[in-house]
Write a protein that holds these residues in place. Sequence first.
Motif, mmCIF file in Angstrom:
data_model
loop_
_atom_site.group_PDB
_atom_site.id
_atom_site.type_symbol
_atom_site.label_atom_id
_atom_site.label_comp_id
_atom_site.label_asym_id
_atom_site.label_seq_id
_atom_site.Cartn_x
_atom_site.Cartn_y
_atom_site.Cartn_z
ATOM 1 N N PHE A 134 0.858 -1.187 0.000
ATOM 2 C CA PHE A 134 0.000 0.000 0.000
ATOM 3 C C PHE A 134 0.897 1.241 0.000
ATOM 4 N N VAL A 135 0.332 2.324 -0.371
ATOM 5 C CA VAL A 135 0.965 3.654 -0.303
ATOM 6 C C VAL A 135 2.002 3.873 -1.410
ATOM 7 N N GLY A 136 3.022 3.009 -1.543
ATOM 8 C CA GLY A 136 4.120 3.252 -2.484
ATOM 9 C C GLY A 136 3.757 2.907 -3.921
ATOM 10 N N GLU A 137 4.782 2.678 -4.711
ATOM 11 C CA GLU A 137 4.604 2.453 -6.149
ATOM 12 C C GLU A 137 4.401 0.978 -6.495
ATOM 13 N N GLN A 138 4.566 0.110 -5.527
ATOM 14 C CA GLN A 138 4.513 -1.320 -5.836
ATOM 15 C C GLN A 138 3.077 -1.807 -6.063
ATOM 16 N N PRO A 139 2.917 -2.871 -6.860
ATOM 17 C CA PRO A 139 1.558 -3.408 -7.079
ATOM 18 C C PRO A 139 0.927 -3.871 -5.760
ATOM 19 N N LEU A 140 -0.379 -3.833 -5.718
ATOM 20 C CA LEU A 140 -1.084 -4.239 -4.493
ATOM 21 C C LEU A 140 -0.699 -5.665 -4.080
ATOM 22 N N ILE A 141 -0.770 -6.580 -5.027
ATOM 23 C CA ILE A 141 -0.397 -7.968 -4.691
ATOM 24 C C ILE A 141 1.082 -8.126 -4.980
ATOM 25 N N GLY A 142 1.868 -8.208 -3.933
ATOM 26 C CA GLY A 142 3.297 -8.366 -4.115
ATOM 27 C C GLY A 142 3.699 -9.822 -4.255
ATOM 28 N N GLN A 143 3.032 -10.665 -3.499
ATOM 29 C CA GLN A 143 3.432 -12.068 -3.496
ATOM 30 C C GLN A 143 2.257 -12.949 -3.067
ATOM 31 N N LEU A 144 2.017 -13.988 -3.833
ATOM 32 C CA LEU A 144 1.069 -15.033 -3.437
ATOM 33 C C LEU A 144 1.736 -16.362 -3.749
ATOM 34 N N ARG A 145 1.893 -17.186 -2.748
ATOM 35 C CA ARG A 145 2.546 -18.470 -2.984
ATOM 36 C C ARG A 145 1.795 -19.554 -2.219
ATOM 37 N N VAL A 146 1.581 -20.661 -2.905
ATOM 38 C CA VAL A 146 0.936 -21.815 -2.267
ATOM 39 C C VAL A 146 1.807 -23.026 -2.555
ATOM 40 N N GLU A 147 2.104 -23.799 -1.532
ATOM 41 C CA GLU A 147 2.714 -25.108 -1.775
ATOM 42 C C GLU A 147 1.881 -26.141 -1.044
ATOM 43 N N ASN A 148 1.687 -27.281 -1.681
ATOM 44 C CA ASN A 148 0.790 -28.274 -1.091
ATOM 45 C C ASN A 148 1.288 -29.673 -1.397
ATOM 46 N N ILE A 149 0.922 -30.571 -0.526
ATOM 47 C CA ILE A 149 1.263 -31.966 -0.799
ATOM 48 C C ILE A 149 0.142 -32.598 -1.614
ATOM 49 N N LEU A 150 0.516 -33.445 -2.558
ATOM 50 C CA LEU A 150 -0.478 -34.202 -3.326
ATOM 51 C C LEU A 150 -0.524 -35.648 -2.843
ATOM 52 N N THR A 151 0.634 -36.219 -2.634
ATOM 53 C CA THR A 151 0.709 -37.551 -2.036
ATOM 54 C C THR A 151 2.091 -37.695 -1.425
ATOM 55 N N GLY A 152 2.236 -38.633 -0.504
ATOM 56 C CA GLY A 152 3.546 -38.808 0.110
ATOM 57 C C GLY A 152 3.505 -39.779 1.265
ATOM 58 N N LYS A 153 4.649 -39.984 1.852
ATOM 59 C CA LYS A 153 4.793 -40.876 3.020
ATOM 60 C C LYS A 153 5.699 -40.190 4.030
ATOM 61 N N SER A 154 5.428 -40.453 5.288
ATOM 62 C CA SER A 154 6.289 -39.921 6.334
ATOM 63 C C SER A 154 6.605 -41.049 7.311
ATOM 64 N N SER A 155 7.815 -41.038 7.838
ATOM 65 C CA SER A 155 8.192 -42.089 8.787
ATOM 66 C C SER A 155 9.224 -41.542 9.756
ATOM 67 N N LYS A 156 9.476 -42.304 10.803
ATOM 68 C CA LYS A 156 10.434 -41.895 11.818
ATOM 69 C C LYS A 156 11.848 -42.018 11.266
ATOM 70 N N MET A 157 12.681 -41.065 11.592
ATOM 71 C CA MET A 157 14.091 -41.162 11.228
ATOM 72 C C MET A 157 14.889 -40.698 12.442
ATOM 73 N N GLY A 158 15.506 -41.631 13.146
ATOM 74 C CA GLY A 158 16.177 -41.286 14.393
ATOM 75 C C GLY A 158 15.156 -40.743 15.369
ATOM 76 N N SER A 159 15.461 -39.588 15.938
ATOM 77 C CA SER A 159 14.484 -38.991 16.862
ATOM 78 C C SER A 159 13.557 -38.018 16.125
ATOM 79 N N GLY A 160 13.777 -37.845 14.832
ATOM 80 C CA GLY A 160 12.929 -36.927 14.069
ATOM 81 C C GLY A 160 12.035 -37.665 13.097
ATOM 82 N N ARG A 161 11.542 -36.956 12.112
ATOM 83 C CA ARG A 161 10.688 -37.567 11.092
ATOM 84 C C ARG A 161 11.140 -37.129 9.701
#
Lengths: 471, 198
Positions: free
Chosen positions: A280-307
């Motif tokens: 807002f206010v300055g010279e930049q476009p109203l929408i500066g950034q829109l980003r979406v990242e999403n999972i479509l399919t996958g697997k998760s499992s334990k690895m050591g003490s993390g995942r």
Amino acid sequence: MKIIFTALIFLLFISQNIFSQTLYATDSDSLFTADSGYIPNQALVEKMNPRKPLWLPIIEGIGLNLALGAFNSYVMNSEFAKISFKSIEYNFERGWSTDADELTTNMFAHPIHGSIYYNLARSSGYNYWTSLGVAAIGSWQWEFFMEIEPPALNDWVMTSYGGSMLGEMFYRFSNLIIDESATGGERFWRELGAGIFNPGRLFNRLITGKTSRVTNEKLYERQPFVGELAIGGNNVAEGTDFKNGDRNLMITAEIIYGRLFERTSYKPFSFFRFNGSFNFVGEQPLIGQLRVENILTGKSSKMGSGRFLYGVFGHYDFLNNSVYEIGAASVGLSMGYRSAKNKKVQFIGLLHGSLVLMGGANSDYVPKVEFLDSARTYNMGPGASAKLETFLRFPFGAISLDYSFWWIHTWDGAMGDEFIGMLQPKIRIKIYKKWFVGLEWLLYHRVGKYDDFPNRNYRNNEQRLFIGYSF
Amino acid sequence: MKKFYYIIVLIMIYSLSFAQTSKTESVVSIRGTAIKSIGEIKEIWETGSALYLSYENISTTNQFSYMFQVGYINFKENPNYNFEGNDAYFNIIPLQVGGRYYITLQTIRPFLLAMTGINVFSSKYPLKPATDPEKEDMYSGTFVKFNFQVGLGVAVKLFSNLQLEVLANYNSHVLDASTHYNVTGLEIGAGLNWTLGN
């Protein structure tokens, strides 16, 4: 756009009573709580919300096109909407082409349009993939029948796939808002709030009487989410110094939906991350950034003490400032790791490698290409992208370091390749309960390699300072 | 051409490796089609013929299928076009993914289809018409571009595992964004489908 933005803020405020989680820098980080998502009983859903025949959302999509075409032709008197049997015949003979619309139209407005087709199907009982197909049919019908300009392949990809990404995000947002046990004013505002995000769904709810149905049955999936809303200033600077930039008032929003590492398997959008920044206010476009990242399919499992997880992720990127215009819809492989969650310092990292199905990147040379009209300032084509996300959480706040890279191979524009990178370190410090202050630096670099023009190499930067609230 | 045979063999092995389940049908098909070019491309390459081999997995619960397809398309020149030689050819190897929606899955199965993917074009004569000499030699040689096909058809069960199908497609195979025409055409054909595992 103002409607979407207003709706986003609206959602952020009204949904706090649904899942009181907080993000990153504040007291009750959702990463440390148990998964409290809700998936409704499928038999109950089928009984209460039986699936409509597939032709219905397809016909609705075509009806939407006819209405919009009539509006463009008779009310707006737009030349491109003056269709005839001759123009349709020509479009079939000509086949796929590209168009010369500006970045916001092609990379933002078309996905928004596609999200409506998508949600006509999604709210008729179909899953992500079928709804994506319905969006593709709606967009195809528009491109071949509803404009005198040749059908644009870039529009079709962005409306279908980009539309499915925004559409599913809006569907899940509207799931968080709709409450069919509510009555009176609360019910009205909830239906309206959900409908602003999701007009396709609102239309179907209106014609099937669901907007006035009162039931205590919980019929819509909800996953926990965390988010933050921040306000501050940014300075988009030429070059890499901090001077001579364009200063703006800036609002940013981030929403993380679903618990990425708490599951063992995934459906489309059981996790997604949304980032938005608005100037807002300055010279930049109203929408500066829109980003979406999403999972479509996958697997998760334990690895050591993390995942550890691996999967297929989708990405929608729209970045627009006076220095960079980037738009891309991509899909690819990802892997991630999260360290043990019972430690004070926690690490989360994600690495993505994707194919860009359709992308655009601004270039100095585009206006010199004769067949483009003046509206387009970017080269367009497929390519590839990569993204590294790292995140360290401390008791006093959080540090994140993201790097995004896009390669766009020009299919239409100044022939050659655009290579763009964005380094994005960010720090947030907790100041009081859910409030935080933060600093972010964005270093952009771009190399353009062209067949017929001298190569270009740029570096620019943007600084951001903000105060935020997490929920 | 060797690559083409390898791809066919790979698809056949892939198809056979899928065991039949109660909710899906795995189908291998072979079909031949005739193509009539439309638009400016027909000034040079007027007609074509194609042979396709496909693997399809049909969900009997929702009547959708996904499909992998490989083919070989050969175009014939328009006799009115001056090729200045007799060795011109224009061939395409399409590699496609897509799907069908079956309106019913009874003995007679009408369907709608959409396929997309890449075309490996091979041309020994410029595709551009003489009226646009600027990029006369742009499409000589081998190049890869986007393909797109939508259509409808019907499959009829002849025996428990064997079906005959007829279909009609609209093709819009992209040559280049900057040209004012593509490889557009209408395609009709017939094929045999073999259901695996019954």
